[in-house]
Scaffold this active site. Structure first.
Site, PDB file in Angstrom:
ATOM      1  N   ARG A   1      32.708  36.112  33.700  1.00  0.00           N
ATOM      2  CA  ARG A   1      31.537  36.086  32.817  1.00  0.00           C
ATOM      3  C   ARG A   1      31.643  34.889  31.877  1.00  0.00           C
ATOM      4  NH1 ARG A   1      31.223  41.334  29.424  1.00  0.00           N
ATOM      5  NH2 ARG A   1      30.867  42.158  31.544  1.00  0.00           N
TER       6      ARG A   1
ATOM      7  N   HIS B   1      36.561  39.283  30.773  1.00  0.00           N
ATOM      8  CA  HIS B   1      35.814  38.769  31.926  1.00  0.00           C
ATOM      9  C   HIS B   1      35.808  37.236  31.941  1.00  0.00           C
ATOM     10  CE1 HIS B   1      33.950  42.362  33.739  1.00  0.00           C
ATOM     11  NE2 HIS B   1      33.945  42.872  32.517  1.00  0.00           N
TER      12      HIS B   1
ATOM     13  N   ASP C   1      34.140  44.540  37.046  1.00  0.00           N
ATOM     14  CA  ASP C   1      33.442  45.820  36.898  1.00  0.00           C
ATOM     15  C   ASP C   1      33.008  46.266  38.294  1.00  0.00           C
ATOM     16  OD1 ASP C   1      33.707  45.597  34.157  1.00  0.00           O
ATOM     17  OD2 ASP C   1      31.664  44.874  33.839  1.00  0.00           O
TER      18      ASP C   1
ATOM     19  N   GLU D   1      35.898  52.552  29.648  1.00  0.00           N
ATOM     20  CA  GLU D   1      34.943  52.289  30.726  1.00  0.00           C
ATOM     21  C   GLU D   1      35.598  52.552  32.080  1.00  0.00           C
ATOM     22  OE1 GLU D   1      32.572  48.703  28.330  1.00  0.00           O
ATOM     23  OE2 GLU D   1      33.924  48.210  29.994  1.00  0.00           O
TER      24      GLU D   1
ATOM     25  N   HIS E   1      35.878  49.365  34.614  1.00  0.00           N
ATOM     26  CA  HIS E   1      36.411  48.090  34.113  1.00  0.00           C
ATOM     27  C   HIS E   1      37.910  47.973  34.398  1.00  0.00           C
ATOM     28  CE1 HIS E   1      36.512  44.904  30.816  1.00  0.00           C
ATOM     29  NE2 HIS E   1      37.786  45.201  30.957  1.00  0.00           N
TER      30      HIS E   1
END
Length: 223
Positions: A92, A137, A144, A202, A205
């Site tokens: 990301r 990320h 994910d 999460e 993740h």
């Protein structure tokens, strides 16, 4: 003859997919796992911001070579059991993370509250650990994902949706069925087996433990 050569070149170029030159140590996951299922949420509007996220320009999953190779081994084992991986996000860009920060400061933008954070206030999402100003990320070894049936491509029921900001997403959340818990544990166990650590808040993740760029936050776009 010259015109014929030009026509051939045009045809070849029209069928050629141009990709960016990735930094050393990164790969497109589809080059390592050709049959990988992708639903890159941040490329479109079905995400907690309600709009395409800056830095995402193509439906490509980028990861460090180490993490991608580990996922290849996971996919291979899963296929023997009738399952596959489905990826929601991986590398990301920092610019995407910065856009999340800007989004969180706009208190009037509650377009996606009902689906993604019904019981939370936007300004608290950082302190609660659902969003970070610096994301793992961006280091290129966090992913994910979920599990799908290899034949139907239907997602396994994990007892909660991707990117839901609430206790239901926590690994230790108790108000889910036995089967939903088993699905979460199955994903967690196989990810741990091949070197990924989970994140308690999460269920989707995971970060590769031996990530090659533990202190570097990259900002090249996904294209």
């Amino acid at each position: 003859m010259f015109k014929k050569v030009v026509v051939i070149l045009v045809i070849l170029l029209s069928n050629f997919s141009f990709s960016q030159s990735l930094p050393e140590g990164f790969v497109y996951l589809s080059e390592v796992i050709p049959d990988i299922e992708i639903e890159l949420r941040y490329l479109g509007s079905h995400n907690f911001t309600g709009r395409p996220v800056p830095g995402y320009e193509n439906e490509k999953i980028i990861l460090s070579e180490n993490a991608a190779e580990a996922l290849r081994k996971i996919q291979q084992e899963l296929e023997n059991e009738g399952y596959c991986l489905k990826i929601f996000d991986a590398y990301r860009p920092q610019q995407a993370v910065d856009s999340f920060i800007s989004w969180s400061k706009n208190a009037e933008d509650t377009l996606t509250k009902t689906e993604f954070y019904p019981n939370k206030k936007k300004r608290n999402l950082f302190s609660l650990g659902y969003i970070a100003t610096k994301s793992g990320h961006s280091r290129g070894s966090t992913v994910d994902l979920t599990l799908i049936n290899a034949n139907t491509l239907k997602e396994l029921d994990m007892g909660g949706n991707y990117d839901y900001f609430g206790e239901r997403s926590h690994h230790n959340f108790e108000d889910i069925t036995k089967k939903q818990r088993e699905n979460r544990e199955y994903l967690k166990s196989i990810m741990n087996k091949y070197g990924f650590r989970s994140y308690s808040e999460e269920w989707w993740h995971y970060t590769f433990r031996n990530e090659p760029f533990p202190e570097t936050y990259f900002n090249f776009p996904v294209k």
